[in-house]
Design a protein around this motif. Structure first.
Motif, PDB file in Angstrom:
ATOM      1  N   ILE A 155       0.828  -1.211   0.000  1.00  0.00           N
ATOM      2  CA  ILE A 155       0.000   0.000   0.000  1.00  0.00           C
ATOM      3  C   ILE A 155       0.858   1.256   0.000  1.00  0.00           C
ATOM      4  CG2 ILE A 155      -1.614   1.347   1.415  1.00  0.00           C
ATOM      5  CD1 ILE A 155      -2.809  -1.388   2.302  1.00  0.00           C
ATOM      6  N   LEU A 156       1.817   1.323   0.918  1.00  0.00           N
ATOM      7  CA  LEU A 156       2.657   2.515   1.019  1.00  0.00           C
ATOM      8  C   LEU A 156       3.546   2.680  -0.201  1.00  0.00           C
ATOM      9  CD1 LEU A 156       3.643   2.450   4.805  1.00  0.00           C
ATOM     10  CD2 LEU A 156       1.752   3.647   3.682  1.00  0.00           C
ATOM     11  N   ARG A 157       3.995   1.569  -0.764  1.00  0.00           N
ATOM     12  CA  ARG A 157       4.809   1.648  -1.987  1.00  0.00           C
ATOM     13  C   ARG A 157       3.997   2.215  -3.140  1.00  0.00           C
ATOM     14  NH1 ARG A 157       6.518  -3.377  -2.222  1.00  0.00           N
ATOM     15  NH2 ARG A 157       5.005  -4.131  -3.749  1.00  0.00           N
ATOM     16  N   ASN A 158       2.752   1.785  -3.276  1.00  0.00           N
ATOM     17  CA  ASN A 158       1.890   2.306  -4.348  1.00  0.00           C
ATOM     18  C   ASN A 158       1.551   3.778  -4.119  1.00  0.00           C
ATOM     19  OD1 ASN A 158       1.781  -0.127  -5.751  1.00  0.00           O
ATOM     20  ND2 ASN A 158      -0.040  -0.839  -4.654  1.00  0.00           N
ATOM     21  N   PHE A 159       1.330   4.134  -2.871  1.00  0.00           N
ATOM     22  CA  PHE A 159       1.035   5.526  -2.519  1.00  0.00           C
ATOM     23  C   PHE A 159       2.183   6.439  -2.937  1.00  0.00           C
ATOM     24  CE2 PHE A 159       1.044   8.890   0.852  1.00  0.00           C
ATOM     25  CZ  PHE A 159      -0.173   9.472   0.543  1.00  0.00           C
ATOM     26  N   LYS A 160       3.389   6.070  -2.571  1.00  0.00           N
ATOM     27  CA  LYS A 160       4.558   6.886  -2.914  1.00  0.00           C
ATOM     28  C   LYS A 160       4.771   6.937  -4.423  1.00  0.00           C
ATOM     29  CE  LYS A 160       7.066   5.911   1.383  1.00  0.00           C
ATOM     30  NZ  LYS A 160       8.250   5.235   1.977  1.00  0.00           N
ATOM     31  N   TRP A 161       4.547   5.805  -5.091  1.00  0.00           N
ATOM     32  CA  TRP A 161       4.775   5.774  -6.544  1.00  0.00           C
ATOM     33  C   TRP A 161       3.805   6.698  -7.276  1.00  0.00           C
ATOM     34  CZ3 TRP A 161       1.811   4.627 -10.807  1.00  0.00           C
ATOM     35  CH2 TRP A 161       2.519   4.624 -12.030  1.00  0.00           C
ATOM     36  N   LEU A 162       2.529   6.660  -6.902  1.00  0.00           N
ATOM     37  CA  LEU A 162       1.539   7.513  -7.561  1.00  0.00           C
ATOM     38  C   LEU A 162       1.910   8.987  -7.442  1.00  0.00           C
ATOM     39  CD1 LEU A 162      -1.798   5.779  -6.500  1.00  0.00           C
ATOM     40  CD2 LEU A 162      -0.975   6.051  -8.842  1.00  0.00           C
ATOM     41  N   ILE A 163       2.349   9.379  -6.257  1.00  0.00           N
ATOM     42  CA  ILE A 163       2.725  10.772  -6.039  1.00  0.00           C
ATOM     43  C   ILE A 163       3.962  11.128  -6.848  1.00  0.00           C
ATOM     44  CG2 ILE A 163       3.541  12.421  -4.312  1.00  0.00           C
ATOM     45  CD1 ILE A 163       1.788  10.850  -2.270  1.00  0.00           C
ATOM     46  N   SER A 164       4.969  10.264  -6.800  1.00  0.00           N
ATOM     47  CA  SER A 164       6.217  10.554  -7.526  1.00  0.00           C
ATOM     48  C   SER A 164       6.008  10.552  -9.031  1.00  0.00           C
ATOM     49  CB  SER A 164       7.298   9.527  -7.150  1.00  0.00           C
ATOM     50  OG  SER A 164       6.943   8.226  -7.591  1.00  0.00           O
ATOM     51  N   ALA A 165       5.008   9.787  -9.504  1.00  0.00           N
ATOM     52  CA  ALA A 165       4.720   9.721 -10.938  1.00  0.00           C
ATOM     53  C   ALA A 165       3.852  10.877 -11.415  1.00  0.00           C
ATOM     54  CB  ALA A 165       4.052   8.388 -11.279  1.00  0.00           C
ATOM     55  N   GLY A 166       3.435  11.746 -10.494  1.00  0.00           N
ATOM     56  CA  GLY A 166       2.703  12.946 -10.890  1.00  0.00           C
ATOM     57  C   GLY A 166       1.198  12.836 -10.897  1.00  0.00           C
ATOM     58  N   TYR A 167       0.646  11.749 -10.356  1.00  0.00           N
ATOM     59  CA  TYR A 167      -0.812  11.599 -10.327  1.00  0.00           C
ATOM     60  C   TYR A 167      -1.403  12.340  -9.137  1.00  0.00           C
ATOM     61  CZ  TYR A 167      -0.065   8.126 -13.953  1.00  0.00           C
ATOM     62  OH  TYR A 167       0.309   7.511 -15.121  1.00  0.00           O
ATOM     63  N   ASN A 168      -2.628  12.820  -9.305  1.00  0.00           N
ATOM     64  CA  ASN A 168      -3.294  13.577  -8.249  1.00  0.00           C
ATOM     65  C   ASN A 168      -3.787  12.636  -7.151  1.00  0.00           C
ATOM     66  OD1 ASN A 168      -3.052  16.151  -9.520  1.00  0.00           O
ATOM     67  ND2 ASN A 168      -4.708  15.573 -10.915  1.00  0.00           N
ATOM     68  N   VAL A 169      -3.327  12.897  -5.937  1.00  0.00           N
ATOM     69  CA  VAL A 169      -3.637  12.025  -4.807  1.00  0.00           C
ATOM     70  C   VAL A 169      -4.104  12.860  -3.616  1.00  0.00           C
ATOM     71  CG1 VAL A 169      -2.718  10.322  -3.176  1.00  0.00           C
ATOM     72  CG2 VAL A 169      -1.897  10.329  -5.545  1.00  0.00           C
ATOM     73  N   THR A 170      -5.175  12.412  -2.980  1.00  0.00           N
ATOM     74  CA  THR A 170      -5.615  12.946  -1.695  1.00  0.00           C
ATOM     75  C   THR A 170      -5.515  11.820  -0.675  1.00  0.00           C
ATOM     76  OG1 THR A 170      -7.131  14.611  -2.598  1.00  0.00           O
ATOM     77  CG2 THR A 170      -7.591  13.813  -0.378  1.00  0.00           C
ATOM     78  N   ALA A 171      -4.888  12.091   0.473  1.00  0.00           N
ATOM     79  CA  ALA A 171      -4.796  11.078   1.527  1.00  0.00           C
ATOM     80  C   ALA A 171      -6.063  11.114   2.368  1.00  0.00           C
ATOM     81  CB  ALA A 171      -3.575  11.330   2.402  1.00  0.00           C
ATOM     82  N   ARG A 172      -6.642   9.945   2.569  1.00  0.00           N
ATOM     83  CA  ARG A 172      -7.809   9.827   3.439  1.00  0.00           C
ATOM     84  C   ARG A 172      -7.397   9.035   4.679  1.00  0.00           C
ATOM     85  NH1 ARG A 172     -13.537   8.791   0.360  1.00  0.00           N
ATOM     86  NH2 ARG A 172     -14.024  10.988   0.114  1.00  0.00           N
ATOM     87  N   ILE A 173      -7.602   9.627   5.846  1.00  0.00           N
ATOM     88  CA  ILE A 173      -7.154   9.028   7.089  1.00  0.00           C
ATOM     89  C   ILE A 173      -8.358   8.689   7.966  1.00  0.00           C
ATOM     90  CG2 ILE A 173      -5.581   9.253   9.043  1.00  0.00           C
ATOM     91  CD1 ILE A 173      -4.254   9.676   6.266  1.00  0.00           C
ATOM     92  N   PRO A 174      -8.716   7.404   8.097  1.00  0.00           N
ATOM     93  CA  PRO A 174      -9.764   7.067   9.066  1.00  0.00           C
ATOM     94  C   PRO A 174      -9.217   7.287  10.474  1.00  0.00           C
ATOM     95  CG  PRO A 174      -8.778   5.068   8.171  1.00  0.00           C
ATOM     96  CD  PRO A 174      -8.176   6.215   7.420  1.00  0.00           C
ATOM     97  N   VAL A 175      -9.945   7.999  11.294  1.00  0.00           N
ATOM     98  CA  VAL A 175      -9.493   8.290  12.658  1.00  0.00           C
ATOM     99  C   VAL A 175     -10.289   7.421  13.626  1.00  0.00           C
ATOM    100  CG1 VAL A 175      -9.140  10.075  14.397  1.00  0.00           C
ATOM    101  CG2 VAL A 175      -8.930  10.647  11.968  1.00  0.00           C
ATOM    102  N   ILE A 176      -9.606   6.411  14.202  1.00  0.00           N
ATOM    103  CA  ILE A 176     -10.262   5.447  15.071  1.00  0.00           C
ATOM    104  C   ILE A 176      -9.583   5.455  16.437  1.00  0.00           C
ATOM    105  CG2 ILE A 176     -10.995   3.051  15.367  1.00  0.00           C
ATOM    106  CD1 ILE A 176      -9.797   3.987  11.981  1.00  0.00           C
TER     107      ILE A 176
END
Length: 261
Positions: A162-183
């Motif tokens: 998950i974290l590897r894909n998250f970092k790759w999308l950002i580094s590749a220039g795709y638009n990303v919003t982080a969603r954080i469930p707060v539990i």
């Protein structure tokens, strides 16, 4: 597809149609759509009460669509997308678990010039992420926990992919919003939020500059009994003051923040 929500305003910009896909490889105990976990259609007994009488009928969770049929459904709302800067959001469940169908459907949406958003846990092989990314205008990417052991304990899977894909999308220039469930009790401690802020701040850039805090709520609890899924683990709902405090932490780091989707 187990639900279609029209006129959604919390799943990306503008007025949107949110499509909920069956099937999810995670088993988060705080999930408000537990009926989405099973990829297959599920039947359950639905009870209607009229006075002192109960009437039980069999209902089905989800329905099968071809890509063309689903596109036909969203095109009904295209005028609202055009007027509001909206579009469609694929949610779930985990849409990437139906990658082949999702790929075809997103291509069909792009051919109609419809803005596309993908609400995802990011749990998929990198090759799948790389193939789907050019068809997605906005990734709404869940970060459930940074600690691998905690992630495995509460979701059933590790978070390295998950974290590897998250970092790759950002580094590749795709638009990303982080969603954080707060539990509370899982990822709501101040020490953890500061750690998360540091992790996200190191990735801050033009195409990744927004954080949504999603407070846990008990809306999904009743579904376990309704859909004969056994008992579930419940949590406390986070205080508004806590959410505002954490929102301010991310704002100070340069993020646009939002409480709720």
């Amino acid at each position: 597809i187990f639900d279609i929500k029209r006129f959604a305003i919390h799943d990306g910009p503008g007025i949107r149609t949110t499509l909920f896909f069956n099937g999810c490889p995670l088993s988060c105990p705080w999930c408000h759509n537990p009926e989405s976990r099973n990829a297959d259609l599920q039947k359950y007994d639905h009870t209607d009460k009229i006075g002192n009488k109960e009437f039980i009928s069999e209902k089905t969770i989800g329905a099968y669509y071809t890509s063309e049929q689903l596109l036909h459904e969203v095109l009904k709302d295209k005028i609202f997308y055009e007027e509001s800067g909206g579009g469609i959001t694929c949610s779930g469940g985990e849409p990437l678990s139906q990658y082949s169908f999702l790929n075809k459907f997103l291509k069909d949406c792009k051919s109609e010039e419809i803005h596309t958003a993908l609400d995802t846990s990011g749990y998929a092989e990198k090759e799948i992420i790389m193939k789907i990314a050019p068809l997605v205008d906005l990734f709404l990417f869940d970060i459930k926990h940074l600690d691998n052991a905690m992630h495995k304990r509460f979701t059933g899977v590790k978070n390295d992919i998950i974290l590897r894909n998250f970092k790759w999308l950002i580094s590749a220039g795709y638009n990303v919003t982080a969603r954080i469930p707060v539990i509370p009790g899982i990822n709501s401690e101040n020490k953890y939020i500061n750690r998360l802020d540091k992790f996200l701040s190191d990735l801050l850039c033009d195409n990744f500059n927004e954080v949504h805090l999603l407070p846990y709520h008990e809306i999904g609890c009743s579904k376990y009994d309704k859909f004969n899924m056994g008992s579930n683990q419940s949590f406390e709902e986070p205080q508004v003051e806590l959410l505002e405090e954490y929102s301010l932490i991310f704002k100070k780091s340069g993020f646009k923040t939002k409480i709720g989707g």
